[in-house]
Design a protein around this motif. Sequence first.
Motif, mmCIF file in Angstrom:
data_model
loop_
_atom_site.group_PDB
_atom_site.id
_atom_site.type_symbol
_atom_site.label_atom_id
_atom_site.label_comp_id
_atom_site.label_asym_id
_atom_site.label_seq_id
_atom_site.Cartn_x
_atom_site.Cartn_y
_atom_site.Cartn_z
ATOM 1 N N ARG A 212 0.846 -1.204 0.000
ATOM 2 C CA ARG A 212 0.000 0.000 0.000
ATOM 3 C C ARG A 212 0.872 1.241 0.000
ATOM 4 N N TYR A 269 -7.581 14.079 3.530
ATOM 5 C CA TYR A 269 -8.145 13.876 4.861
ATOM 6 C C TYR A 269 -9.203 14.943 5.190
ATOM 7 N N MET A 305 -18.104 3.759 9.558
ATOM 8 C CA MET A 305 -17.945 4.177 10.948
ATOM 9 C C MET A 305 -19.125 5.003 11.447
ATOM 10 N N PHE A 306 -19.658 5.857 10.586
ATOM 11 C CA PHE A 306 -20.673 6.808 11.072
ATOM 12 C C PHE A 306 -22.001 6.745 10.314
ATOM 13 N N LEU A 320 -18.372 14.767 11.115
ATOM 14 C CA LEU A 320 -17.367 15.231 12.070
ATOM 15 C C LEU A 320 -17.939 16.286 13.020
ATOM 16 N N PHE A 332 -10.210 2.319 17.996
ATOM 17 C CA PHE A 332 -9.027 3.122 17.636
ATOM 18 C C PHE A 332 -8.335 3.681 18.880
ATOM 19 N N ARG B 3 -12.831 12.891 18.464
ATOM 20 C CA ARG B 3 -12.582 11.448 18.433
ATOM 21 C C ARG B 3 -12.864 10.849 17.060
ATOM 22 N N ARG B 4 -13.841 11.398 16.370
ATOM 23 C CA ARG B 4 -14.109 10.903 15.021
ATOM 24 C C ARG B 4 -12.977 11.262 14.082
ATOM 25 N N LYS B 5 -12.388 12.428 14.315
ATOM 26 C CA LYS B 5 -11.242 12.823 13.485
ATOM 27 C C LYS B 5 -10.085 11.861 13.717
ATOM 28 N N PHE B 6 -9.842 11.518 14.975
ATOM 29 C CA PHE B 6 -8.749 10.593 15.279
ATOM 30 C C PHE B 6 -8.992 9.237 14.636
ATOM 31 N N ALA B 7 -10.216 8.753 14.782
ATOM 32 C CA ALA B 7 -10.525 7.421 14.247
ATOM 33 C C ALA B 7 -10.295 7.385 12.742
ATOM 34 N N THR B 8 -10.755 8.418 12.036
ATOM 35 C CA THR B 8 -10.604 8.413 10.582
ATOM 36 C C THR B 8 -9.161 8.667 10.167
ATOM 37 N N LEU B 9 -8.459 9.496 10.900
ATOM 38 C CA LEU B 9 -7.057 9.769 10.546
ATOM 39 C C LEU B 9 -6.218 8.503 10.685
ATOM 40 N N LYS B 10 -6.437 7.814 11.785
ATOM 41 C CA LYS B 10 -5.682 6.574 12.010
ATOM 42 C C LYS B 10 -5.976 5.572 10.897
ATOM 43 N N SER B 11 -7.229 5.448 10.578
ATOM 44 C CA SER B 11 -7.607 4.506 9.541
ATOM 45 C C SER B 11 -7.012 4.911 8.186
ATOM 46 N N PHE B 12 -7.020 6.191 7.888
ATOM 47 C CA PHE B 12 -6.518 6.646 6.585
ATOM 48 C C PHE B 12 -5.006 6.474 6.480
ATOM 49 N N LEU B 13 -4.304 6.802 7.562
ATOM 50 C CA LEU B 13 -2.846 6.623 7.562
ATOM 51 C C LEU B 13 -2.503 5.158 7.336
ATOM 52 N N ASN B 14 -3.234 4.299 8.013
ATOM 53 C CA ASN B 14 -2.999 2.878 7.873
ATOM 54 C C ASN B 14 -3.252 2.441 6.422
ATOM 55 N N TYR B 15 -4.283 2.993 5.836
ATOM 56 C CA TYR B 15 -4.652 2.643 4.457
ATOM 57 C C TYR B 15 -3.547 3.010 3.465
ATOM 58 N N GLY B 20 -0.126 1.330 11.647
ATOM 59 C CA GLY B 20 -1.171 1.759 12.583
ATOM 60 C C GLY B 20 -0.629 2.085 13.965
#
Lengths: 336, 61
Positions: A212, A269, A305-306, A320, A332, B3-15, B20
């Motif tokens: 990736r 992002y 997720m949402f 958000l 997470f 917290r939603r920002k963190f969850a999505t950022l972590k997921s996106f970075l991992n992607y 992770g």
Amino acid sequence: MENIETKLREEAKRLLLEKKADVIIGYEKGTLPLTATPCFITTPEEADKLVWNNLCTQNLAKFVHDLITAHKNSQKRVKPEDRKKKVVGIVARGCTTRSLIIHLQERQYERDEVCIIGVPCDGYVDGKGLKVKIGGADIVEGTIDGGQIKMKTSDGDKTVALKDVLAECCLTCRFNNPIVSDVLIGSPSPAMNPDAEYNAVKEFEAKSMEERWAYFTKEMEKCMRCNACRQTCPSCYCPTCFVEQSQPQWVGIGEDKSDTQVFQLMRMYHMVGRCVDCGSCVSVCPMGVDLRKFLKKIDKDGWEMFGNRAGSSMEDMPPLGRYDEHHDKEEFIFNP
Amino acid sequence: MARRKFATLKSFLNYIGVEGDRTLFTWVSASEGDRWAQVIKVATEKIKALGPAKKMIKKIG
Ligand code: SF4
Ligand code: SF4
Ligand code: SF4
């Protein structure tokens, strides 16, 4: 489509005559064969320029934001009682209406400042894909008829099936018909193939971390930081983009690989709950960067997720901006 | 919500291929001294195990 075009022109004329809109943003025939280009119509006579076909690529919501913002700025020094209201009309298909909904939810303008002329959509041609399909030949003349694109090219006559060269975002589009509108032209188009929308993302997720990363790096190396993707994106409307900020400077402007990666990472992002998969950024990119592979993940996460699909309804507010105590996952969170 | 920002950022970075474990989020209250120590200890171990970051690094000079 002819029929839709006729109705579209009639409606545009009527709206301008009745002063329901001060300007209408639509598409006109482009200067190159097989293209359409955005146009701005302010008099009823010009309405005959309007076209609606599978060559209408760009998401016009961007211009609604631009025009309204410019108008508001021009009114700043005018006494409140003398301020003029401006209504911007727009020819909008599904994805365009989603972008308008996002603008409205983000309080960029009021609903009565925009007059939405909804048109059904069956996708647009991916210009770069078409060029590849005809072996890189130059198109001299072309028409679309009955699901076929017929072309005179520098390499002789060619015919390509429309469905083979539709943009990726259109092939799996879930909202091809307008979600909100003031005037609706024609009857709704049949659904595209939304069940397949996350296939490419799922495939990518299944690859190894290093694969990736290698793909991300390879794609980002193509990027030359022209910012066209940002310019065309209706959700990219910050008065000063982080890319241009110098105090502090978030990201370098040079050719360093990491700067480009950070630019892309941040722009994409910022699309959480805001990317409508209109494909405008992909279609304007001169370097053919596979932006959708990454943006679609953001869309998928928003949904998984949402339970949110960006701009899919006026009531479903941006993900958000809220939080669901009972359904949001906590995996997470680092909890040693 | 943050917290939603963190969850999505972590997921996106991992992607995009950033490990992770390099992106860790948690909540610690000012009164939870022990927990704070524990979080930092485990986080440091995880990062050490991964070694120096090689992705998205800019070399200056
Ligand atoms: S993404 Fe959907 S609404 Fe937008 S142009 Fe493609 S098919 Fe039409
Ligand atoms: S990021 Fe691209 S696909 Fe998403 S809304 Fe912006 S222009 Fe459209
Ligand atoms: S349009 Fe393409 S080349 Fe230009 S900045 Fe965006 S990704 Fe890079």
